[in-house]
Design an enzyme around this catalytic site. Structure first.
Site, PDB file in Angstrom:
ATOM      1  N   LYS A   1       0.842  -1.199   0.000  1.00 13.32           N
ATOM      2  CA  LYS A   1       0.000   0.000   0.000  1.00 13.32           C
ATOM      3  C   LYS A   1       0.878   1.250   0.000  1.00 13.32           C
ATOM      4  CE  LYS A   1      -3.924  -2.428   1.980  1.00 13.32           C
ATOM      5  NZ  LYS A   1      -4.799  -2.787   3.092  1.00 13.32           N
TER       6      LYS A   1
ATOM      7  N   GLN B   1      -5.452  -1.896   9.162  1.00 16.22           N
ATOM      8  CA  GLN B   1      -5.352  -3.224   8.551  1.00 16.22           C
ATOM      9  C   GLN B   1      -6.012  -4.267   9.456  1.00 16.22           C
ATOM     10  OE1 GLN B   1      -4.100  -3.580   5.511  1.00 16.22           O
ATOM     11  NE2 GLN B   1      -4.184  -5.799   5.397  1.00 16.22           N
TER      12      GLN B   1
ATOM     13  N   ASP C   1     -11.337   2.348   2.994  1.00 13.62           N
ATOM     14  CA  ASP C   1     -11.550   0.902   2.891  1.00 13.62           C
ATOM     15  C   ASP C   1     -13.014   0.576   2.633  1.00 13.62           C
ATOM     16  OD1 ASP C   1      -9.569  -1.049   3.065  1.00 13.62           O
ATOM     17  OD2 ASP C   1      -9.250  -0.709   5.203  1.00 13.62           O
TER      18      ASP C   1
END
Ligand code: GUN
Length: 298
Positions: free
Chosen positions: A53, A97, A120
């Site tokens: 990322k 995450q 997200d």
């Protein structure tokens, strides 16, 4: 039939070029999109994803920061850090995450992220908006699957899509996206999971099969019909003595078998993986536009 390979690396490259143009345009207006990725603990797979990322941000010219916290971090400490980044105008996207260590509630943490920074698409507000078909940040892996279908000429409209798996990250949202009355959707969707009876009978009806169950090579040739389009979301590490590392990555689909029957199929690696991160970059750019009043609030 020998399947066409749906090349996620190539498609992601094309989309990344489009995103880079947008980033350059924003920068010319004095807007610097920014993403912070928070990781708790040492899960090796998560560390690889988080590193990728950061690399993608660098490639796009997106400002990025990675907050690496020890597994012993308390939920309160993590929530405080999320609050800090929520308030920091340098960051348009705040991503935690998952999975998180067991002593931390994923639900409480995801709920704490400012929905306008939820690149997200995991915050219940964005999930709810997606369900009703409103503008929102779409979750990255499902959105990546949809883009792979559309950009490989496999529009799901009117097709029977069978989704294997019901996770909050892939199975549920991809099913939800594909039943919408919208471009890139309009499919008839069946979701199969660990309690589904006669899975093969259902998967054999699929025009498009999306596999996201985390079981190496679960889908065999006798589970699909001729001409199926397969999107393999699985990332499973299995032993392979022929490799220097002693392991290799395989999907949830037995590629060698199924590719002989399919019309088109994504490989692992090089299929869905590069798309997930690309969609994250897209959402981050969208968030920057939202935060600077260039588009309606997401
Ligand atoms: N873990 C596996 N996939 C994802 C993802 O797309 N986002 C986050 N935050 N965690 C993940």
């Amino acid at each position: 039939m020998v399947a066409t390979i749906i090349n996620g690396d190539e498609i992601a490259k094309t989309i990344r070029k489009e995103i880079k143009v947008e980033v350059d345009m924003l920068k010319a207006k004095g807007i610097d999109p920014g993403l912070v990725v928070i990781i708790v603990g040492e899960d090796p797979a998560s560390q690889v994803y988080v590193r990728k990322k950061g690399e993608a941000c660098n490639e796009m010219g997106i400002c990025s920061e990675t907050a690496m916290l020890p597994a012993s971090t308390t939920e309160e400490e993590l929530l405080e850090l999320v609050d800090k980044y929520n308030k920091d105008p340098k960051f348009d996207g705040v991503l935690v995450q998952v999975p998180l260590p067991k002593h931390i509630s994923e639900e409480r943490v995801l709920l704490r992220i400012d929905p306008s920074k939820d690149v997200d698409g995991f915050h219940p507000m964005n999930v709810g908006k997606m369900l009703v078909g409103a503008d929102c940040y779409l979750p990255c892996t499902p959105h990546g699957c949809q883009e792979l279908l559309m950009r490989s000429g496999n529009d799901p409209a009117g097709k029977h899509v069978v989704v294997l798996g019901r996770s909050n990250i892939v199975g549920k949202p991809v099913a939800c996206m594909l039943i919408q009355k919208a471009k890139g959707a309009d499919a008839t969707v069946t979701v199969c999971h660990s309690r589904t009876k006669n899975i093969a009978e259902i998967t054999r009806q699929a025009d498009i099969l999306i596999a996201a169950i985390g079981q190496p090579k679960f889908v065999k040739a006798d589970m699909v019909k001729d001409g199926v389009v397969v999107i393999d979301v699985g990332v499973n590490r299995i032993a392979d003595a022929t490799k220097k590392s002693g392991t290799r990555l395989v999907g949830d689909v037995d590629f060698d078998e199924v590719s002989k029957k399919a019309k088109a199929i994504t490989p692992v690696p090089g299929g869905v993986g590069p798309m997930t991160i690309t969609m994250l970059m897209k959402n981050t750019v969208q968030a920057a536009k939202v935060h600077h009043g260039l588009v309606e609030k997401c």
